[in-house]
Design a protein around this motif. Structure first.
Motif, short mmCIF file in Angstrom:
data_model
loop_
_atom_site.label_atom_id
_atom_site.label_comp_id
_atom_site.label_asym_id
_atom_site.label_seq_id
_atom_site.Cartn_x
_atom_site.Cartn_y
_atom_site.Cartn_z
N GLY A 5 33.01 31.29 30.49
CA GLY A 5 33.18 30.56 31.72
C GLY A 5 34.40 30.97 32.48
N LYS A 6 35.03 30.05 33.27
CA LYS A 6 36.23 30.39 34.03
C LYS A 6 36.99 29.17 34.46
CE LYS A 6 38.91 33.03 36.39
NZ LYS A 6 40.00 33.56 36.09
N THR A 7 38.06 29.24 35.20
CA THR A 7 39.12 28.26 35.20
C THR A 7 39.24 27.30 36.35
OG1 THR A 7 40.20 30.24 34.57
CG2 THR A 7 41.48 28.26 34.47
N GLY A 8 40.09 26.30 36.19
CA GLY A 8 40.49 25.40 37.23
C GLY A 8 41.63 24.55 36.75
N ARG A 17 45.89 28.64 50.77
CA ARG A 17 45.27 29.94 50.70
C ARG A 17 44.15 29.91 49.69
NH1 ARG A 17 50.13 30.68 48.47
NH2 ARG A 17 50.27 30.99 46.23
N SER A 18 43.28 30.89 49.80
CA SER A 18 42.18 30.99 48.86
C SER A 18 42.65 31.70 47.62
CB SER A 18 41.01 31.77 49.48
OG SER A 18 40.03 32.02 48.51
N SER A 19 42.43 31.04 46.45
CA SER A 19 42.78 31.67 45.19
C SER A 19 41.54 32.07 44.43
CB SER A 19 43.61 30.70 44.34
OG SER A 19 44.87 30.52 44.89
N ARG A 20 40.42 32.10 45.10
CA ARG A 20 39.24 32.64 44.45
C ARG A 20 39.50 34.10 44.09
NH1 ARG A 20 34.13 29.98 43.92
NH2 ARG A 20 34.25 28.02 45.05
N LEU A 21 38.65 34.65 43.28
CA LEU A 21 38.82 36.06 42.94
C LEU A 21 38.96 36.83 44.23
CD1 LEU A 21 38.85 38.01 40.60
CD2 LEU A 21 36.44 38.40 41.02
N VAL A 22 40.10 37.49 44.40
CA VAL A 22 40.45 38.05 45.69
C VAL A 22 39.46 39.10 46.13
CG1 VAL A 22 42.28 39.21 46.94
CG2 VAL A 22 42.85 37.56 45.18
N PHE A 77 34.96 34.81 34.56
CA PHE A 77 35.85 34.31 35.59
C PHE A 77 35.81 32.78 35.68
CE2 PHE A 77 34.96 38.64 37.24
CZ PHE A 77 36.27 39.10 37.30
N THR A 78 36.84 32.21 36.27
CA THR A 78 36.92 30.76 36.46
C THR A 78 35.70 30.24 37.20
OG1 THR A 78 39.32 30.90 36.61
CG2 THR A 78 38.31 28.90 37.43
N GLU A 79 35.32 30.92 38.25
CA GLU A 79 34.20 30.45 39.06
C GLU A 79 32.91 30.34 38.26
OE1 GLU A 79 37.05 32.73 41.74
OE2 GLU A 79 36.26 32.90 39.71
N GLU A 80 32.74 31.22 37.29
CA GLU A 80 31.53 31.19 36.47
C GLU A 80 31.53 29.99 35.54
OE1 GLU A 80 30.46 35.36 35.13
OE2 GLU A 80 32.46 35.64 35.94
N ALA A 81 32.68 29.66 34.99
CA ALA A 81 32.78 28.48 34.14
C ALA A 81 32.54 27.22 34.97
CB ALA A 81 34.15 28.42 33.49
#
Length: 481
Positions: free
Chosen positions: A21-24, A61-66, A208-212
């Protein structure tokens, strides 16, 4: 070199399903743990007990995978499978678990840095790292330079980084070890009558965080505890992942209403302090004259501006962490001298001092003959322990006149450590609440624009010159490598 067999400390983790998965991150304070509520600037304050007061973060700012490079896009279908241990929450007279949580479906999200699993992954991994605005902190006016700089730095650092990863087997073991820690934590929670889905989220590589986060939503988790696997908080580690979650909360109604608690730092927990002290005591006993050994704490460094300009509490927390560990050791009658230094600096800017390599040379010159290295900011073996400490620093120490070298292993799945993390999760559950985000205003700038304008202006000019001049590129490469 004291090189450990990776995963050997996780024998009790079981063979449960793969947990990816991924983070937050977000919310509140629980006993010795720190949590965060998203509302204002980016500074921390230390209270009289050393805990960090609620962190105020701007949604600036956006901290998603750049950037997902073409390499990442090609690998995504192969490597980015996100799953969880699909366990519903049921309790049997749960000790320490609130009765009103019996019908909850609990999720625990472990955050970590991530690392390239093959040599081909190294350059895109480095790109993701340096494209993070929490790693290279540019004022908004110059953030258009973020990706060009990340591309430049990652391209030139990749060859040397590949050499390092080649020396430890061709890739980072971090994902494997983190998955083992996740399995071990799941078992430890079950022993405490708390059944939960465990997810792993990496900031700069798969999963990645987004996947989790996507998997958490699919699993319909009703309460989430976010646990960064960094003992001390830094804006470049836990803070960066917190901003990923913050941006998701702004965009997703499910997460905006999900009760979330983040265990922001846990270096001050008794379980962590005692687990570290146990490992140090064990390694000291291997030396022929344990009382003569210098205990050498080596922590990952951060640029000095993070602390002095952005209010990063990392240095203060690290120093307090060392004091707590040494206090525990002294209570056991271990009176060895100790020192703290910072490793892994990159580029020409000033980082936290003293530097590990400089201190090792100075200790040799002062006649220190026995040194025990303690990687205090790492709980998993990876390139900075297996290559930088075990190979580079050991060689430097022997060349500097130090005759006896030892290294404390990372905590990994040490049972007392995992059990304490499980306690932290249980303690954090009552603090979970919905995150609050707001739009940034002009006073929320991460760095004072006027204070840094001249430096960043000339930095942007330098970046363009470097991109255009092969000769200067070569000079820059020599500096970075």
């Amino acid at each position: 070199m004291e090189c450990r067999v990776l995963g050997s400390r996780c024998a009790g983790a079981g063979a449960g399903g793969q947990i990816l998965g991924k983070t937050g991150s977000a919310t509140l304070c629980v006993k010795a743990t720190c949590s965060t509520s998203f509302t204002g600037s980016a500074k921390h304050e230390q209270n009289m007990h050393g805990n960090v007061k609620p962190l105020q973060l701007a949604a600036s700012r956006s901290s998603r995978l750049v950037n997902r490079s073409p390499v990442l896009q090609q690998q995504r279908n192969l490597a980015a499978r996100s799953s969880s241990a699909n366990v519903c929450t049921t309790f049997h007279d749960a000790k320490g678990v609130s009765s009103d949580a019996i019908e909850e479906k609990i999720g625990v999200l472990l955050l970590n840095l991530g690392g390239p699993e093959t040599l081909d992954d190294v350059q895109p991994f480095l790109f993701n790292l340096f494209a993070d605005p929490d790693i290279i902190r540019l004022p908004r006016l110059f953030r258009f330079l973020q990706k060009p700089l990340a591309k430049l730095i990652s391209t030139f650092r990749a060859p040397k980084s590949k050499e390092g990863y080649s020396s430890i087997g061709g890739g980072s073991p971090l994902r494997k070890i983190t998955d083992e820690q996740a399995n071990a934590l799941k078992i430890a929670l079950e022993k405490k009558n708390l059944h939960a889905n465990i997810y792993v989220g990496m900031r700069y590589w798969y999963p990645f965080t987004e996947e989790a986060i996507d998997q958490i939503k699919k699993d319909k988790i009703t309460k989430l505890v976010v646990l960064p696997l960094y003992p001390q908080y830094s804006i470049s580690t836990s803070g960066s992942s917190i901003r990923v979650l913050q941006n998701i909360v702004k965009e997703d109604s499910y997460f905006s209403g999900l009760p979330i608690s983040i265990i922001e730092s846990w270096y001050q927990r008794d379980g962590y302090v005692k687990s570290m002290s146990d490992l140090i005591e064990k390694e000291l006993s291997i030396f022929s004259n344990p009382e003569e050994v210098m205990i050498f704490f080596s922590a990952h460094g951060v640029p000095l501006t993070y602390v002095e300009d952005a209010g990063d509490p990392y240095r203060d927390q690290m120093e307090e962490c060392i004091a707590l560990i040494m206090g525990e050791l002294r209570s056991r009658g271990i009176l060895n001298s100790h020192t703290l230094a910072y490793q892994s600096r990159v580029g020409p800017v000033q980082w936290l001092k003293p530097y590990t390599d400089k201190v090792i040379v100075e200790l040799g010159q002062k006649g220190v003959k026995s040194l025990l290295a303690v990687p205090v900011s790492f709980v998993s073996e990876h390139i900075e322990t297996l290559e930088e400490i075990d190979m580079e620093y050991k060689e430097l120490a022997l060349e500097s006149g130090i005759e006896n070298w030892g290294r404390v292993p990372a905590l990994g799945c040490t049972s007392s450590f995992i059990s304490d993390l499980a306690d932290a999760v249980v303690e954090a559950l009552p603090s979970a609440s919905a995150l609050v985000t707001r739009k940034p205003n002009d006073t929320d700038s991460d760095m004072d624009l006027m204070h840094h304008l001249s430096k960043m202006f000339f930095g942007s000019i330098l970046a363009f010159v470097l991109l255009l001049s092969p000769r200067l590129i070569s000079a820059f490469r020599n500096t970075m490598l």
